[in-house]
Design a protein around this motif. Structure first.
Motif, PDB file in Angstrom:
ATOM      1  N   GLY A  24       0.799  -1.210   0.000  1.00  0.00           N
ATOM      2  CA  GLY A  24       0.000   0.000   0.000  1.00  0.00           C
ATOM      3  C   GLY A  24       0.834   1.262   0.000  1.00  0.00           C
ATOM      4  N   PHE A  25       0.230   2.363   0.430  1.00  0.00           N
ATOM      5  CA  PHE A  25       0.902   3.660   0.452  1.00  0.00           C
ATOM      6  C   PHE A  25       2.156   3.587   1.307  1.00  0.00           C
ATOM      7  CE2 PHE A  25       1.185   8.130   2.062  1.00  0.00           C
ATOM      8  CZ  PHE A  25       1.487   8.716   0.843  1.00  0.00           C
ATOM      9  N   ILE A  26       3.239   4.178   0.826  1.00  0.00           N
ATOM     10  CA  ILE A  26       4.603   4.168   1.393  1.00  0.00           C
ATOM     11  C   ILE A  26       5.106   2.754   1.695  1.00  0.00           C
ATOM     12  CG2 ILE A  26       4.523   6.543   2.259  1.00  0.00           C
ATOM     13  CD1 ILE A  26       4.133   5.396   5.111  1.00  0.00           C
ATOM     14  N   LEU A  37      -5.125   7.039  10.535  1.00  0.00           N
ATOM     15  CA  LEU A  37      -5.571   7.736   9.329  1.00  0.00           C
ATOM     16  C   LEU A  37      -5.853   6.716   8.227  1.00  0.00           C
ATOM     17  CD1 LEU A  37      -5.939  10.224   7.450  1.00  0.00           C
ATOM     18  CD2 LEU A  37      -3.443  10.243   7.159  1.00  0.00           C
ATOM     19  N   VAL A  38      -7.041   6.801   7.647  1.00  0.00           N
ATOM     20  CA  VAL A  38      -7.431   5.909   6.565  1.00  0.00           C
ATOM     21  C   VAL A  38      -7.617   6.727   5.289  1.00  0.00           C
ATOM     22  CG1 VAL A  38      -9.198   4.329   5.703  1.00  0.00           C
ATOM     23  CG2 VAL A  38      -8.534   4.264   8.112  1.00  0.00           C
ATOM     24  N   LEU A  39      -6.906   6.327   4.242  1.00  0.00           N
ATOM     25  CA  LEU A  39      -6.992   6.982   2.938  1.00  0.00           C
ATOM     26  C   LEU A  39      -7.958   6.199   2.063  1.00  0.00           C
ATOM     27  CD1 LEU A  39      -3.163   7.539   2.291  1.00  0.00           C
ATOM     28  CD2 LEU A  39      -4.757   9.082   3.460  1.00  0.00           C
ATOM     29  N   ILE A  40      -8.924   6.897   1.473  1.00  0.00           N
ATOM     30  CA  ILE A  40      -9.907   6.266   0.596  1.00  0.00           C
ATOM     31  C   ILE A  40      -9.596   6.642  -0.854  1.00  0.00           C
ATOM     32  CG2 ILE A  40     -12.342   6.073  -0.020  1.00  0.00           C
ATOM     33  CD1 ILE A  40     -13.045   6.821   2.839  1.00  0.00           C
ATOM     34  N   PRO A  41      -9.120   5.700  -1.661  1.00  0.00           N
ATOM     35  CA  PRO A  41      -8.856   5.993  -3.075  1.00  0.00           C
ATOM     36  C   PRO A  41     -10.167   6.060  -3.858  1.00  0.00           C
ATOM     37  CG  PRO A  41      -8.384   3.685  -2.614  1.00  0.00           C
ATOM     38  CD  PRO A  41      -8.788   4.308  -1.306  1.00  0.00           C
ATOM     39  N   VAL A  42     -10.302   7.081  -4.705  1.00  0.00           N
ATOM     40  CA  VAL A  42     -11.538   7.257  -5.477  1.00  0.00           C
ATOM     41  C   VAL A  42     -11.168   7.406  -6.959  1.00  0.00           C
ATOM     42  CG1 VAL A  42     -13.683   8.554  -5.740  1.00  0.00           C
ATOM     43  CG2 VAL A  42     -12.591   8.406  -3.485  1.00  0.00           C
ATOM     44  N   PRO A  43     -11.260   6.328  -7.736  1.00  0.00           N
ATOM     45  CA  PRO A  43     -10.848   6.354  -9.150  1.00  0.00           C
ATOM     46  C   PRO A  43     -11.956   6.900 -10.048  1.00  0.00           C
ATOM     47  CG  PRO A  43     -11.590   4.156  -8.558  1.00  0.00           C
ATOM     48  CD  PRO A  43     -11.718   4.994  -7.304  1.00  0.00           C
ATOM     49  N   ALA A  55      -8.390   9.306 -12.969  1.00  0.00           N
ATOM     50  CA  ALA A  55      -8.980   8.123 -12.337  1.00  0.00           C
ATOM     51  C   ALA A  55      -7.908   7.099 -11.975  1.00  0.00           C
ATOM     52  CB  ALA A  55     -10.022   7.487 -13.256  1.00  0.00           C
ATOM     53  N   LYS A  56      -6.784   7.141 -12.671  1.00  0.00           N
ATOM     54  CA  LYS A  56      -5.693   6.205 -12.402  1.00  0.00           C
ATOM     55  C   LYS A  56      -4.772   6.698 -11.280  1.00  0.00           C
ATOM     56  CE  LYS A  56      -5.541   4.833 -17.300  1.00  0.00           C
ATOM     57  NZ  LYS A  56      -4.677   4.803 -18.517  1.00  0.00           N
ATOM     58  N   ALA A  57      -4.991   7.916 -10.820  1.00  0.00           N
ATOM     59  CA  ALA A  57      -4.060   8.554  -9.893  1.00  0.00           C
ATOM     60  C   ALA A  57      -3.912   7.852  -8.545  1.00  0.00           C
ATOM     61  CB  ALA A  57      -4.446  10.021  -9.683  1.00  0.00           C
ATOM     62  N   PRO A  58      -5.001   7.399  -7.900  1.00  0.00           N
ATOM     63  CA  PRO A  58      -4.812   6.768  -6.585  1.00  0.00           C
ATOM     64  C   PRO A  58      -3.828   5.594  -6.621  1.00  0.00           C
ATOM     65  CG  PRO A  58      -7.126   7.265  -6.925  1.00  0.00           C
ATOM     66  CD  PRO A  58      -6.439   7.528  -8.236  1.00  0.00           C
ATOM     67  N   ASP A  59      -3.983   4.712  -7.603  1.00  0.00           N
ATOM     68  CA  ASP A  59      -3.063   3.578  -7.709  1.00  0.00           C
ATOM     69  C   ASP A  59      -1.675   4.031  -8.138  1.00  0.00           C
ATOM     70  OD1 ASP A  59      -4.738   1.561  -6.830  1.00  0.00           O
ATOM     71  OD2 ASP A  59      -5.495   1.085  -8.831  1.00  0.00           O
TER      72      ASP A  59
END
Length: 353
Positions: A24-26, A37-43, A55-59
């Protein structure tokens, strides 16, 4: 993904071991139930009006963050508080792709002086589905006592989170919005929940917003400028031209930003559109605009919120573009980590200097 406990997560990150595929992140694999802290990816990018790819940015940012060193100057070991990024909702991405095709038909009709009502209805209903999804995901985490942030996607993405905060916060809160655009248009191109309408919708649908402070705005319509004036004490804007003029006259960042920070209440939500930065930092964002904040200026602005003693209750980072060389995601992942450090420091989860 096999999750780690917070103790295991800290140990792995401090050893500096190379991230594994699927991390995941880092490079984290923290169980979200153990995170602060919880990050919610929204594509999502159904209503973008120029460039595509956000839309591809979170990943893309998740992957780019694997080469990011986890120590920061201002925030002492943000990772020890626990940061978890949820899995990307593939059903939302699928819906975004369908809605985007319909949106293009709406835009084509408008260019011909017509209205494609069927396609427009589909996009607006899809956007309602998006808002409900982000709202429910945010509310679930907030009820667990988590801090929550949205990683977009276009700038329509965070409405669900802001509404969830609006429905759960006891006190009013202000919004600090960094962007090249006001995002105050009403139903832009017919899309009720357009990326260009996010703060029009926020100000109309959330009754606990005390005020909206915008920084870096430099591309806007007369409708939006008038709307900002009509907000009176509920709105103020540090336009980019004004900011650049003050810096050129010798004023410090502290002198330029302080009058706007001082208008914010104790509780603050941060909304960062990456195109608030100079285009050299985000050349593939959907609507790049010349000028803007330097990366270090944005970093300092965010830290000034923390130093002021204000309480950051949530944030979003949106409009990071897609690029073959990964530069946009590289910058975006670093802005995201700065925001993680800021919210955790402001909430007393970590120290800062």
């Amino acid at each position: 993904m096999s999750y780690r406990t917070l103790e295991e997560e800290i140990k792995v990150l401090e050893q500096g071991l190379p991230p594994q595929e699927g991390d995941g992140f880092i490079g984290g694999r923290l169980d979200p139930d153990e995170a602060s802290l919880v990050l919610i990816p929204v594509p999502w990018e159904a209503t973008v009006s120029f460039g595509e790819g956000t839309a591809k940015a979170p990943d893309a940012m998740r992957i780019s963050s694997h080469q990011l060193d986890v120590e920061t100057f201002h925030y002492i070991k943000p990772y020890v508080a626990g940061i978890a990024m949820l899995d990307t909702d593939k059903s939302l991405l699928k819906l975004s792709n369908k809605a985007r095709k319909k949106a293009l038909k709406v835009i084509e009709a408008l260019e011909e002086g017509k209205t494609n009502k069927k396609a427009l209805k589909f996009v607006n209903e899809a956007s309602v589905t998006l808002n409900s999804s982000v709202y429910e995901k945010s509310l679930e985490q907030i009820k667990k006592g988590k801090l929550v942030a949205v990683v977009g996607g276009d700038h329509s993405c965070p409405l669900g989170l802001i509404k969830a905060l609006n429905d759960t916060q006891e006190e009013a809160f202000g919004i600090l919005h960094v962007d090249a655009h006001h995002d105050l248009r009403k139903a832009y191109e017919g899309f009720t929940y357009s990326h260009a309408s996010i703060f029009y919708n926020v100000m109309n649908e959330c009754d606990k917003i005390s005020n909206l402070i915008q920084v870096g705005i430099r591309d806007y319509s007369s409708e939006e400028a008038l709307r900002m004036k009509e907000y009176g004490k509920r709105g103020d804007c540090l336009y980019d031209t004004n900011m650049q003029a003050q810096l050129a006259s010798g004023k410090s960042l502290e002198e330029v930003f302080t009058p706007y920070i001082e208008q914010l209440p104790h509780n603050v939500y941060l909304s960062i559109d990456i195109d608030g930065l100079e285009p050299l930092n985000c050349p593939n964002t959907g609507t790049p605009v010349p000028s803007g904040l330097r990366y270090g200026e944005l970093e300092h602005l965010i830290f000034m919120i923390v130093k002021s003693g204000r309480n950051i209750i949530g944030f979003d980072l949106c409009e990071v573009g897609d690029s073959d060389d990964g530069w946009d995601a590289n910058v975006g992942s670093r802005v995201l980590y700065q925001l993680c450090g800021a919210i955790l420091a402001s909430q007393g989860k970590i120290d800062f200097k």
